[in-house]
Motif scaffolding. Structure first.
Motif, short mmCIF file in Angstrom:
data_model
loop_
_atom_site.label_atom_id
_atom_site.label_comp_id
_atom_site.label_asym_id
_atom_site.label_seq_id
_atom_site.Cartn_x
_atom_site.Cartn_y
_atom_site.Cartn_z
N LEU A 24 45.47 -0.29 94.42
CA LEU A 24 46.30 0.34 93.22
C LEU A 24 46.59 -0.52 92.11
N ARG A 28 45.07 0.09 88.02
CA ARG A 28 46.01 0.40 87.09
C ARG A 28 45.70 -0.96 86.09
N THR A 59 54.09 1.12 93.57
CA THR A 59 53.59 2.28 93.75
C THR A 59 54.71 3.62 93.46
N SER A 71 52.20 6.64 93.08
CA SER A 71 51.39 7.16 93.89
C SER A 71 52.33 7.32 95.26
#
Length: 78
Positions: A24, A28, A59, A71
Motif C-alpha cells: 500500500l 501511494r 491504512t 483501505s
C-alpha cells in the motif's frame, strides 16, 4: 496472568499489521511522487501538510485530493 498479557500483545501486533502495509505504501508514494501538490524535497503534501512517508503507510488515511482512499474496512474486525 501471563496468558492474558500474551493474548493482549498478540492482538496489538495484529492491529499493527493492519495499519502498516508495504505494498500500500509503495502504491501511494508513487501517486504522491507524480502529484503537483507534493513537495519532493520536504516529502510533504502542500494541501494537508502531512509528512507523506508516514501518512502513506497508515491504512486509515486518505489523500485530501482523492487520489487514494483509506483501505481499512474498520476497527470492528479487530
Amino acid at each position: 496472568m501471563v496468558k492474558v498479557f500474551m493474548m493482549f500483545m498478540l492482538k496489538k501486533l495484529k492491529i499493527i499489521t493492519k495499519i502498516f502495509s508495504n505494498t500500500l505504501y509503495k502504491d501511494r508514494i508513487e501517486i504522491c511522487n507524480s502529484c503537483d501538490f507534493y513537495r519532493q524535497w520536504a516529502k510533504q503534501c502542500k494541501v494537508c501538510k502531512c509528512f507523506m512517508p508516514l501518512k502513506a503507510r497508515l491504512t486509515t488515511t486518505s489523500c485530501p485530493m482523492g487520489k487514494w482512499e483509506h483501505s481499512y474496512s474498520g476497527w470492528s474486525s479487530i
